[in-house]
Scaffold this active site. Structure first.
Site, mmCIF file in Angstrom:
data_model
loop_
_atom_site.group_PDB
_atom_site.id
_atom_site.type_symbol
_atom_site.label_atom_id
_atom_site.label_comp_id
_atom_site.label_asym_id
_atom_site.label_seq_id
_atom_site.Cartn_x
_atom_site.Cartn_y
_atom_site.Cartn_z
ATOM 1 N N ARG A 269 -1.303 -24.137 -70.344
ATOM 2 C CA ARG A 269 -2.411 -23.272 -69.932
ATOM 3 C C ARG A 269 -1.861 -21.848 -69.825
ATOM 4 O O ARG A 269 -0.905 -21.591 -69.096
ATOM 5 C CB ARG A 269 -3.023 -23.727 -68.605
ATOM 6 C CG ARG A 269 -2.034 -23.883 -67.461
ATOM 7 C CD ARG A 269 -2.749 -24.146 -66.137
ATOM 8 N NE ARG A 269 -1.824 -24.559 -65.096
ATOM 9 C CZ ARG A 269 -1.064 -23.756 -64.371
ATOM 10 N NH1 ARG A 269 -1.122 -22.449 -64.580
ATOM 11 N NH2 ARG A 269 -0.257 -24.233 -63.453
ATOM 12 N N HIS A 273 -3.484 -21.789 -62.619
ATOM 13 C CA HIS A 273 -4.026 -23.139 -62.410
ATOM 14 C C HIS A 273 -5.524 -23.073 -62.173
ATOM 15 O O HIS A 273 -6.298 -23.817 -62.785
ATOM 16 C CB HIS A 273 -3.323 -23.796 -61.220
ATOM 17 C CG HIS A 273 -3.829 -25.155 -60.898
ATOM 18 N ND1 HIS A 273 -3.612 -26.250 -61.706
ATOM 19 C CD2 HIS A 273 -4.573 -25.609 -59.865
ATOM 20 C CE1 HIS A 273 -4.188 -27.309 -61.182
ATOM 21 N NE2 HIS A 273 -4.782 -26.949 -60.064
ATOM 22 N N TYR A 283 6.233 -19.215 -60.717
ATOM 23 C CA TYR A 283 6.918 -20.454 -61.109
ATOM 24 C C TYR A 283 7.103 -20.588 -62.624
ATOM 25 O O TYR A 283 7.662 -21.575 -63.090
ATOM 26 C CB TYR A 283 6.174 -21.691 -60.574
ATOM 27 C CG TYR A 283 4.693 -21.752 -60.919
ATOM 28 C CD1 TYR A 283 4.259 -22.306 -62.117
ATOM 29 C CD2 TYR A 283 3.735 -21.266 -60.040
ATOM 30 C CE1 TYR A 283 2.916 -22.370 -62.434
ATOM 31 C CE2 TYR A 283 2.377 -21.325 -60.344
ATOM 32 C CZ TYR A 283 1.977 -21.876 -61.542
ATOM 33 O OH TYR A 283 0.634 -21.931 -61.852
#
Length: 370
Positions: A269, A273, A283
């Site tokens: 993606r 999120h 991250y």
């Protein structure tokens, strides 16, 4: 006298041998060149172009949805850019009578399966009408509980089997869903009864923010199928032809009574999120982002079609403009749809209203009448 220790299990050998059985299945390389001619799906020229059209349309839908979310005109939204091959090609391999049980990122699949676009926007806003599937649209509303749709899909599939229908259920989750108990329970039950169901794990590498390698000691998610006695395959999720072929094969196996299949699509993606505060830069590195952008499914498939003379910039512009027009009309329709009321919520929740809510219902009914 103590006996010498005996090695009962050579774990490394065992793990290595299992992992070797799950090499990534692909048809197109990063440049859109066919490298697995034998696996090429039997798609017509029009079908190939339609698959590209849907992927481009979905990318625009994602871009506009993010913009609408930032304007406060949408509610919950999980970006989809980068996962078009995994999402759209898998749905493209289904038949209308098949049943989709999506996760919250899987709104594009149910739109292409028949959910009107304005209802997808109402779902994002939390309006109950966004969860009311029109007659003949075989979908459940996107599941918010991680992995729960796997158990539900098994139930739907068993219903198809009992009724003798040549239909399958397909459930989607992410790599984080593969860490849930429902994931294993659903697959185990489906395997035991050879339910006609396809389990798709879209492995985009990070769940919410935890890298997949920290979620499981297994080399692949696909190999988890072995434990429950069902077929498993790992697919290049940025390759639409490979995804289509894998899902189509799983569907054919299922309706022939050969049981479920677990399909792991390796995808990514590009956005966060969800639009609810996630920051992927905390991250994920820029280098990793760039590596995945280099294998963008739209770019790869565009190169494949252009080499065959089946796609050009003019055709793509037409799709983009059509998508923008459709989205504009759909958000206007969603804006005009009657607002959800508290009494609607109470009425829809219970067939027979509990006594403790009756008094509240009357209070809100009076307020809403003013």
């Amino acid at each position: 006298m103590k006996s010498e220790s005996v090695t009962v299990v050579n774990a490394k050998k065992q793990f290595d041998e299992i992992a070797l059985q799950f090499e990534t299945f692909r048809i197109l390389n990063e440049e859109g060149v066919v490298i697995n001619e034998d696996a090429m799906p039997d798609l017509t020229v029009e079908q190939l172009k339609e698959l590209m059209r849907r992927m481009v349309y979905t990318r625009i839908l994602d871009e506009r949805s993010i913009s609408l979310n930032r304007q406060g005109r949408l509610g919950f939204y999980a970006p989809t850019a980068g996962q078009e091959a995994s999402q759209i090609a898998s749905q493209f391999a289904l038949e209308k009578e098949d049943f989709i049980l999506p996760g919250y990122r899987d709104v594009p699949q149910i739109i292409w399966h028949g959910l009107p676009l304005y209802q997808a926007f109402l779902f994002s806003r939390g309006h109950y009408h966004g969860n009311q599937m029109p007659e003949g649209v075989n979908c459940l509303a996107p599941q918010i509980i991680i992995g729960a749709q796997y158990i539900q899909a098994t139930g739907v599939a068993l219903g198809f089997k009992k009724r003798g229908k040549n239909s399958v259920a397909i459930a989607y989750t992410g790599d984080g869903g593969a860490s849930q108990g429902d994931f294993y329970e659903g697959m185990n039950f489906a395997g035991a009864f050879k339910a006609p169901v396809i389990f798709v794990v879209q492995n985009n590498g990070y769940a919410i923010s935890t890298p997949v390698e920290k979620q499981s000691a297994a080399a692949t998610i696909a190999q988890k199928a072995v434990a429950v006695g069902i077929a498993g395959v790992q697919v290049d999720g940025m390759d639409p032809l490979a995804v289509y072929a894998a899902v189509r094969d799983a569907r054919e196996r299922a309706i022939k009574g050969k049981g479920p299949t677990l399909i792991e699509t390796l995808t990514y993606r590009y956005g966060p999120h969800t639009m609810s505060g996630d920051d992927p830069t905390r991250y994920r590195t820029k280098e990793i982002d760039n590596e995945w952008h280099d294998v963008d499914p739209l770019v790869r498939f565009r190169k494949f079609l252009e080499a065959k003379g089946l796609w050009n910039e003019e055709e793509e512009k037409k799709v983009i403009e059509q998508a923008k027009e459709d989205i504009k009309a759909a958000i206007q329709k969603a804006d005009q749809y009657p607002k959800q009321k508290v009494t609607d919520l109470i009425e829809n929740m219970y067939e027979k209203m509990p006594v403790n809510l009756q008094e509240q219902y009357e209070i809100y009914k009076e307020k809403e009448s003013k």
